[in-house]
Write a protein that holds these residues in place. Structure first.
Motif, PDB file in Angstrom:
ATOM      1  N   ALA A   1       0.839  -1.198   0.000  1.00 18.02           N
ATOM      2  CA  ALA A   1       0.000   0.000   0.000  1.00 18.02           C
ATOM      3  C   ALA A   1       0.873   1.245   0.000  1.00 18.02           C
ATOM      4  O   ALA A   1       2.066   1.185   0.322  1.00 18.02           O
ATOM      5  CB  ALA A   1      -0.914   0.003   1.233  1.00 18.02           C
ATOM      6  N   PHE A   2       0.252   2.365  -0.352  1.00 17.25           N
ATOM      7  CA  PHE A   2       0.988   3.623  -0.340  1.00 17.25           C
ATOM      8  C   PHE A   2       1.359   3.994   1.094  1.00 17.25           C
ATOM      9  O   PHE A   2       0.525   3.931   2.000  1.00 17.25           O
ATOM     10  CB  PHE A   2       0.167   4.735  -0.998  1.00 17.25           C
ATOM     11  CG  PHE A   2       0.354   4.788  -2.480  1.00 17.25           C
ATOM     12  CD1 PHE A   2       1.267   5.657  -3.055  1.00 17.25           C
ATOM     13  CD2 PHE A   2      -0.361   3.931  -3.313  1.00 17.25           C
ATOM     14  CE1 PHE A   2       1.456   5.688  -4.422  1.00 17.25           C
ATOM     15  CE2 PHE A   2      -0.174   3.951  -4.684  1.00 17.25           C
ATOM     16  CZ  PHE A   2       0.745   4.839  -5.247  1.00 17.25           C
ATOM     17  N   SER A   3       2.612   4.376   1.275  1.00 17.39           N
ATOM     18  CA  SER A   3       3.159   4.578   2.612  1.00 17.39           C
ATOM     19  C   SER A   3       2.956   5.988   3.144  1.00 17.39           C
ATOM     20  O   SER A   3       3.197   6.249   4.312  1.00 17.39           O
ATOM     21  CB  SER A   3       4.663   4.286   2.586  1.00 17.39           C
ATOM     22  OG  SER A   3       5.330   5.198   1.705  1.00 17.39           O
ATOM     23  N   GLY A   4       2.550   6.921   2.291  1.00 12.87           N
ATOM     24  CA  GLY A   4       2.501   8.331   2.663  1.00 12.87           C
ATOM     25  C   GLY A   4       3.706   9.093   2.163  1.00 12.87           C
ATOM     26  O   GLY A   4       3.779  10.318   2.310  1.00 12.87           O
ATOM     27  N   ALA A   5       4.662   8.391   1.546  1.00 16.96           N
ATOM     28  CA  ALA A   5       5.853   9.066   1.017  1.00 16.96           C
ATOM     29  C   ALA A   5       5.535   9.873  -0.238  1.00 16.96           C
ATOM     30  O   ALA A   5       6.275  10.799  -0.575  1.00 16.96           O
ATOM     31  CB  ALA A   5       6.944   8.042   0.709  1.00 16.96           C
ATOM     32  N   PHE A   6       4.462   9.527  -0.936  1.00 17.94           N
ATOM     33  CA  PHE A   6       4.036  10.291  -2.111  1.00 17.94           C
ATOM     34  C   PHE A   6       2.781  11.083  -1.752  1.00 17.94           C
ATOM     35  O   PHE A   6       1.828  10.531  -1.205  1.00 17.94           O
ATOM     36  CB  PHE A   6       3.741   9.366  -3.292  1.00 17.94           C
ATOM     37  CG  PHE A   6       3.211  10.088  -4.498  1.00 17.94           C
ATOM     38  CD1 PHE A   6       4.052  10.846  -5.294  1.00 17.94           C
ATOM     39  CD2 PHE A   6       1.859  10.033  -4.822  1.00 17.94           C
ATOM     40  CE1 PHE A   6       3.566  11.532  -6.403  1.00 17.94           C
ATOM     41  CE2 PHE A   6       1.362  10.707  -5.921  1.00 17.94           C
ATOM     42  CZ  PHE A   6       2.225  11.462  -6.721  1.00 17.94           C
ATOM     43  N   ILE A   7       2.791  12.371  -2.057  1.00 16.07           N
ATOM     44  CA  ILE A   7       1.651  13.237  -1.787  1.00 16.07           C
ATOM     45  C   ILE A   7       0.795  13.328  -3.046  1.00 16.07           C
ATOM     46  O   ILE A   7       1.255  13.856  -4.067  1.00 16.07           O
ATOM     47  CB  ILE A   7       2.103  14.652  -1.359  1.00 16.07           C
ATOM     48  CG1 ILE A   7       3.150  14.572  -0.248  1.00 16.07           C
ATOM     49  CG2 ILE A   7       0.905  15.485  -0.930  1.00 16.07           C
ATOM     50  CD1 ILE A   7       2.698  13.922   1.017  1.00 16.07           C
ATOM     51  N   PRO A   8      -0.433  12.793  -3.034  1.00 18.32           N
ATOM     52  CA  PRO A   8      -1.269  12.831  -4.249  1.00 18.32           C
ATOM     53  C   PRO A   8      -1.445  14.256  -4.765  1.00 18.32           C
ATOM     54  O   PRO A   8      -1.666  15.198  -4.005  1.00 18.32           O
ATOM     55  CB  PRO A   8      -2.601  12.251  -3.766  1.00 18.32           C
ATOM     56  CG  PRO A   8      -2.238  11.363  -2.617  1.00 18.32           C
ATOM     57  CD  PRO A   8      -1.103  12.060  -1.933  1.00 18.32           C
ATOM     58  N   GLY A   9      -1.332  14.398  -6.081  1.00 21.76           N
ATOM     59  CA  GLY A   9      -1.465  15.709  -6.720  1.00 21.76           C
ATOM     60  C   GLY A   9      -0.187  16.492  -6.823  1.00 21.76           C
ATOM     61  O   GLY A   9      -0.146  17.526  -7.504  1.00 21.76           O
ATOM     62  N   SER A  10       0.889  16.020  -6.193  1.00 25.03           N
ATOM     63  CA  SER A  10       2.126  16.812  -6.161  1.00 25.03           C
ATOM     64  C   SER A  10       2.847  16.863  -7.505  1.00 25.03           C
ATOM     65  O   SER A  10       3.674  17.745  -7.743  1.00 25.03           O
ATOM     66  CB  SER A  10       3.079  16.278  -5.082  1.00 25.03           C
ATOM     67  OG  SER A  10       3.389  14.910  -5.300  1.00 25.03           O
ATOM     68  N   LEU A  11       2.548  15.928  -8.416  1.00 31.05           N
ATOM     69  CA  LEU A  11       3.199  15.933  -9.730  1.00 31.05           C
ATOM     70  C   LEU A  11       2.395  16.682 -10.786  1.00 31.05           C
ATOM     71  O   LEU A  11       2.929  17.021 -11.849  1.00 31.05           O
ATOM     72  CB  LEU A  11       3.422  14.503 -10.212  1.00 31.05           C
ATOM     73  CG  LEU A  11       4.509  13.687  -9.521  1.00 31.05           C
ATOM     74  CD1 LEU A  11       4.567  12.301 -10.106  1.00 31.05           C
ATOM     75  CD2 LEU A  11       5.857  14.374  -9.670  1.00 31.05           C
ATOM     76  N   GLU A  12       1.133  16.914 -10.518  1.00 32.67           N
ATOM     77  CA  GLU A  12       0.247  17.527 -11.507  1.00 32.67           C
ATOM     78  C   GLU A  12       0.727  18.924 -11.876  1.00 32.67           C
ATOM     79  O   GLU A  12       1.022  19.751 -11.005  1.00 32.67           O
ATOM     80  CB  GLU A  12      -1.170  17.612 -10.937  1.00 32.67           C
ATOM     81  CG  GLU A  12      -2.208  18.113 -11.915  1.00 32.67           C
ATOM     82  CD  GLU A  12      -2.847  17.001 -12.726  1.00 32.67           C
ATOM     83  OE1 GLU A  12      -3.685  17.311 -13.582  1.00 32.67           O
ATOM     84  OE2 GLU A  12      -2.522  15.822 -12.488  1.00 32.67           O
ATOM     85  N   GLY A  13       0.840  19.227 -13.183  1.00 35.90           N
ATOM     86  CA  GLY A  13       1.172  20.587 -13.597  1.00 35.90           C
ATOM     87  C   GLY A  13       2.335  20.656 -14.566  1.00 35.90           C
ATOM     88  O   GLY A  13       2.767  19.655 -15.142  1.00 35.90           O
ATOM     89  N   VAL A  14       2.831  21.863 -14.740  1.00 32.96           N
ATOM     90  CA  VAL A  14       3.904  22.146 -15.701  1.00 32.96           C
ATOM     91  C   VAL A  14       5.215  22.317 -14.948  1.00 32.96           C
ATOM     92  O   VAL A  14       5.284  23.036 -13.945  1.00 32.96           O
ATOM     93  CB  VAL A  14       3.582  23.420 -16.512  1.00 32.96           C
ATOM     94  CG1 VAL A  14       4.700  23.711 -17.510  1.00 32.96           C
ATOM     95  CG2 VAL A  14       2.246  23.255 -17.240  1.00 32.96           C
ATOM     96  N   TRP A  15       6.254  21.659 -15.459  1.00 28.20           N
ATOM     97  CA  TRP A  15       7.563  21.655 -14.825  1.00 28.20           C
ATOM     98  C   TRP A  15       8.622  22.094 -15.832  1.00 28.20           C
ATOM     99  O   TRP A  15       8.539  21.767 -17.017  1.00 28.20           O
ATOM    100  CB  TRP A  15       7.903  20.250 -14.320  1.00 28.20           C
ATOM    101  CG  TRP A  15       6.953  19.732 -13.299  1.00 28.20           C
ATOM    102  CD1 TRP A  15       5.729  19.179 -13.522  1.00 28.20           C
ATOM    103  CD2 TRP A  15       7.128  19.744 -11.884  1.00 28.20           C
ATOM    104  NE1 TRP A  15       5.140  18.833 -12.339  1.00 28.20           N
ATOM    105  CE2 TRP A  15       5.975  19.168 -11.312  1.00 28.20           C
ATOM    106  CE3 TRP A  15       8.156  20.177 -11.045  1.00 28.20           C
ATOM    107  CZ2 TRP A  15       5.818  19.016  -9.942  1.00 28.20           C
ATOM    108  CZ3 TRP A  15       7.999  20.030  -9.682  1.00 28.20           C
ATOM    109  CH2 TRP A  15       6.847  19.461  -9.139  1.00 28.20           C
ATOM    110  N   GLU A  16       9.616  22.812 -15.340  1.00 31.19           N
ATOM    111  CA  GLU A  16      10.740  23.191 -16.200  1.00 31.19           C
ATOM    112  C   GLU A  16      12.039  22.940 -15.452  1.00 31.19           C
ATOM    113  O   GLU A  16      12.096  23.042 -14.222  1.00 31.19           O
ATOM    114  CB  GLU A  16      10.630  24.660 -16.630  1.00 31.19           C
ATOM    115  CG  GLU A  16      10.536  25.655 -15.497  1.00 31.19           C
ATOM    116  CD  GLU A  16      10.258  27.062 -15.995  1.00 31.19           C
ATOM    117  OE1 GLU A  16      10.382  27.292 -17.209  1.00 31.19           O
ATOM    118  OE2 GLU A  16       9.917  27.924 -15.160  1.00 31.19           O
ATOM    119  N   GLY A  17      13.056  22.604 -16.194  1.00 33.13           N
ATOM    120  CA  GLY A  17      14.327  22.302 -15.551  1.00 33.13           C
ATOM    121  C   GLY A  17      15.380  21.940 -16.573  1.00 33.13           C
ATOM    122  O   GLY A  17      15.375  22.449 -17.698  1.00 33.13           O
TER     123      GLY A  17
END
Length: 524
Positions: free
Chosen positions: A318-334
């Motif tokens: 099961a998900f441990s809480g180490a990943f926060i749902p929604g945290s990847l959603e969106g536009v990223w630059e790097g």
């Protein structure tokens, strides 16, 4: 008889509290004189007889709310807070004296190793709970940022990194180095390394470069990246005490903060002897410069450390809480980097770290647009069984070979080979519209697209439940650039950055491949 003898207990406690908090930084020196007035006063105010008073003083000088929440199952009491108070005062004074950051030989004594372990774990946990007070005590009172620079980068630093490179050895890949690198990222202020004298920059970037780009020496994660559902935990969990509570925590991996710190410093320079920039992108923002960052930023790191060491629970179920749902959603630059292929091949054949330090590193900007799709299950007794897509090819972002999927605004429909019914994942945007998740999170599927100077590409992958490790398959639209695999962690949350490594997909997953680094920040 002392004049304090006739003062009521509650008034005496008020006097003691204001004496102890007269100055914010450092141990509560102002209360020392009160404790030595007479036996009655000492008995009324000492830590052993009045832990409630000292827990109030602790809450004034340090951040407590996050610890109370995270250790809620242990019911923190004033006595436990006092135990932590004594430990912090002792270790912060030790850091202030610069007692342990340097070494006199390549072999550290057991006493020195124990002191370093206590200091680094204390500081790491303080920063995971930081709301502002903890970082001030560490940096403004103890000068921990200066201590940390000497520990990591000084020619005689007790991390033994510079000692190792001097004799053609790789810096130690151990718990001390990992904790120190995370703390360095938490406290990094890039402008301190960009003065006219570039000695500090060269010392720091030379060591950080090894941890960041030395993929064959310094892991990006534990358990291994090529296992979506690891069968068992890795050895090496640390037994520590926090607020008097015995804890087991897995040390964090050294690579993610090293990559962030190295690329942030390198990207700040207009010209660097070992880097080639192509259209320089914005730098990642270190936590010390992020406005309004709180301890919620580090909830994932806290949960990851606990879960990977908790043998009472299944590791990958099961998900441990180490990943926060929604945290990847969106536009990223790097940006992503690559080194000379011949130099990297030499490293895989056993070349010393100086080969990597002298290698040129090219930096290319890229932009991503990511979408999360979630699979939920209900814990109600009569609810139908929800079975996610099986663990798949690690070189394809954990997606099984032959798996087909179609995306709509409501989510993703995945058709797995040999399975009659498709698996329907809901998009994060549709989950937000409904107001709350419809159950327990079972799986996270990621889709997206992006572009760089090399062309346009599509992204697809999954998030590993046990530790929030993100794996994305990158395939260029025109096909000429092939497929690449990007793996890493979200370091932080709302103010967080993606940090990781890419690798080729032609080498088998259990064989060292050609790798480079990448960093992504949320586009503002």
């Amino acid at each position: 008889m002392s004049v304090l003898a006739n003062i009521p207990q509650e008034v005496l406690e008020h006097v003691a509290f204001f004496a102890a908090t007269d100055t914010f930084l450092g141990p509560p020196q102002g209360i020392t004189a009160l404790l030595s007035v007479d036996r009655r006063t000492h008995s009324a105010l000492s830590m052993s007889s009045n832990p409630y008073l000292w827990s109030r003083i602790f809450a004034y000088k340090f951040d407590l709310s996050s610890a109370v929440q995270r250790l809620s199952d242990r019911n923190l009491c004033p006595t436990m807070i006092c135990e932590e108070f004594k430990l912090r005062c002792t270790l912060l004074k030790r850091v202030r004296r610069r007692t342990d950051c340097l070494a006199t030989s390549y072999t550290l004594s057991p006493t020195h190793r124990d002191a370093l372990r206590s200091i680094l774990w204390m500081a790491y946990l303080m920063m995971l709970e930081n709301e502002g007070n903890n970082s001030r005590q560490l940096q403004e009172y103890a000068g921990f940022d200066v201590w940390l620079k000497d520990f990591l980068f000084h020619p005689s630093g007790a991390s033994l990194a510079a000692w190792s490179v001097k004799v053609d050895l790789w810096p130690p890949n151990d718990e001390r180095s990992a904790l120190a690198l995370w703390l360095f990222w938490y406290m990094l202020k890039p402008d301190e390394y960009l003065a006219d004298n570039d000695t500090a920059f060269r010392e720091a970037s030379g060591i950080l470069k090894l941890f960041a780009l030395g993929a064959h020496q310094y892991p990006l994660c534990t358990p291994p990246w090529n296992e979506f559902a690891p069968p068992c935990r890795e050895r090496g969990a640390s037994a520590i005490k926090h607020f008097g509570v015995p804890l087991r925590m897995a040390p964090p991996a050294p690579a993610p903060p090293a990559i962030l710190a190295y690329l942030t410093l390198a990207n700040k320079l207009s010209v660097s002897w070992d880097t080639i920039h192509y259209m320089k992108p914005p730098s990642a923002t270190p936590p010390s410069l992020a406005p309004g960052a709180t301890s919620k930023e580090w909830e994932g790191e806290w949960m990851r450390g606990l879960h990977l060491a908790d043998t009472s629970r299944p590791l990958g179920a099961a998900f441990s809480g180490a990943f926060i749902p929604g945290s990847l959603e969106g536009v990223w630059e790097g940006l992503f980097t690559y080194t000379e292929f011949t130099a990297y091949a030499a490293l895989l054949s056993g070349a010393p770290p100086t080969v990597l330090q002298r290698s040129l590193v090219a930096h290319h900007p890229h932009l991503w647009k990511l979408r999360e799709h979630h699979l939920y299950a209900s814990d109600e007794p009569d609810a139908p069984e929800v079975r996610p897509v099986a663990p798949g090819n690690p070189l394809r972002g954990y997606i099984p070979n032959g798996c087909q999927f179609s995306e709509t605004s409501d989510g993703v429909v995945v058709r797995e080979s040999g399975r009659a019914d498709p698996v329907v994942y809901r998009s994060w945007s549709s989950v937000q519209k409904s107001g709350q998740p419809p159950g327990r999170l079972v799986d996270v599927f990621i889709t997206g697209e992006g572009h760089s100077a090399w062309g346009q590409f599509n992204l697809v992958g999954r998030v590993r439940p046990c530790d929030g490790f993100i794996s994305l398959s990158k395939e260029y639209v025109d096909g000429d650039r092939g497929q690449w695999l990007y793996r890493g962690y979200m370091v932080g949350n709302a103010e967080g950055n993606l940090s990781g490594r890419w690798r080729d997909t032609l080498s088998p997953p259990d064989v060292l491949g050609y790798e480079g680094c990448f960093v992504m920040s949320r586009r503002r």
